[in-house]
Design an enzyme around this catalytic site. Structure first.
Site, short mmCIF file in Angstrom:
data_model
loop_
_atom_site.label_atom_id
_atom_site.label_comp_id
_atom_site.label_asym_id
_atom_site.label_seq_id
_atom_site.Cartn_x
_atom_site.Cartn_y
_atom_site.Cartn_z
CB CYS A 45 33.48 1.53 -0.69
SG CYS A 45 32.90 2.75 0.48
CB CYS B 200 -0.93 0.01 1.20
SG CYS B 200 -2.26 -1.20 1.02
#
Ligand code: ZN
Length: 390
Positions: free
Chosen positions: A348, A195
């Site tokens: 990273c 929804c």
């Protein structure tokens, strides 16, 4: 579920006055009202469906009502979640719902569980209640509630809504089917929008939630014909109600006489999607892992997929042993190489790109994914001291 008449609680004069319109119905009467007072219902979710369910069960005099929700009241909830008001924005939904219910009817007991329903806490939370009402709108919790209902022998009053369409049924009652009998497997992740993504007509959960409250009251009172073995389909645009007959599946994995599921499982992994109706932020400790925590896990030989989201030339500078390279720009397209069931740690150089990669994976339903805080440079500083920092 019917409590013996001689053990039913008495009603005070004030309660007799309050429930006068029930007492006038022969099918309810004094005895029925006492059954309601003796009954206990657990309602999971205080959103669109939970709102009318909780309001009406409280008003009807169900003696003990438990409410489970982890969320707070948000401005976009008010379009349909009518138990909450603007004065409660930012408050816990469980608190907001409880206060409204006790304002309607201070005679009842309201128990609050400010938590997600999980495989770990479900048995304990559901323990004191006669039946469960599913007011959630996500597949992992729906399967969890179904299996909980079967394993504890408590009926499951089900409802579901999307845009203009609603469904309701009663599962695991009177020897009828359970949700898994009808839907053995969850839909593929991403196929069915929630929804929050697809929208819903504000009054629709009012209709379906009111039907769920009605079914719960009928089960407690033992009157009428409930929705066990039937799926009610409501189309608000056509103003049409349809019924589909449901059969018990003799090979159902949870409710047949040779079940495979005999305890609660990991439903997020089973459905490949998160159990929350809306996205949580991906900042903060829950999503972070420090270099030393990661070192500890690797030392303990925990099964972790270590994903380096840097570029190949950076990998030549420094590299954590056992990691796989999926450069940041390829994370979205190569997501199928990963599994939501895996424990994944992304890294990273310093933690910025891996945070972005984490957001992509989290929004695709990955929940067992973490971001190495400070990146490989933090690893070099705290763990592998002979590794270059760049
Ligand atoms: Zn079943």
């Amino acid at each position: 579920m019917t409590k013996e008449q001689n053990t039913l609680p008495d009603l005070s004069n004030e309660e007799i006055h309050r429930y006068s319109r029930h007492l006038l119905i022969p099918d309810v009467g004094l005895e029925g009202q006492k059954k309601l007072k003796a009954a206990s219902v657990l309602v999971v979710g205080t959103g669109g469906l939970g709102s009318p369910v909780l309001l009406y069960l409280a008003a009807a005099g169900v003696g003990r009502i438990g409410i489970v929700d982890y969320d707070t009241v948000d401005f976009t909830n008010l379009q349909r979640q009518v138990i909450h008001g603007e004065s409660r924005l930012g408050d816990l939904k469980t608190d907001s719902a409880r206060d409204r219910m006790l304002d309607i009817n201070p005679e009842i007991q309201v128990d609050v569980y400010n938590d997600s329903l999980t495989s770990e806490n479900a048995f304990e939370i559901a323990g004191p209640y006669d039946l469960i009402v599913d007011g959630t709108d996500n597949f992992p919790t729906r399967y969890l509630i179904n299996d909980l209902s079967v394993l504890t022998g408590k009926p499951n009053v089900y409802g579901s809504i999307f845009r203009f369409d609603g469904q309701a049924s009663v599962f695991n009652a009177d020897g009828g089917p359970c949700y898994r009998c009808i839907f053995p497997e969850p839909p593929p992740p991403g196929l069915v929008p929630s929804c929050a993504e697809g929208g819903v007509l504000g009054v629709l959960p009012g209709t379906i939630g009111s039907i769920q409250a009605t079914e719960a009251l009928k089960l407690i009172l033992g009157i009428g014909e409930n929705l066990s073995g039937k799926l009610l389909l409501y189309d608000a645009l056509d103003a049409s109600f349809e019924f589909v007959n449901l059969e018990k599946n003799p090979d159902c994995k949870v409710c047949s006489d040779h079940p495979e599921v005999t305890e609660l499982i990991d439903y997020e992994a089973f459905c490949g999607m998160p159990a929350h109706d809306h996205e949580e932020g991906t900042a903060g400790e829950k999503w972070d892992i420090t270099a030393s925590q990661l070192e500890e896990k690797l030392k303990n030989e925990e099964d972790i997929r270590l994903i380096d989201v840097r570029e190949p030339h950076e990998q030549e500078i420094s590299n954590i042993e056992g990691s796989e390279l999926i450069p940041m720009g390829e994370v979205a397209s190569r997501m199928s190489e990963l599994d939501t069931a895996d424990e994944i740690v992304l890294y990273c150089k310093s933690g910025t790109r891996s945070t972005r990669a984490l957001e992509i994976l989290a929004s695709a339903g990955f929940r067992k994914v973490k971001n190495l805080k400070g990146g490989i440079n933090a690893w070099a500083r705290d763990v592998e001291e002979d590794m270059p920092i760049y």
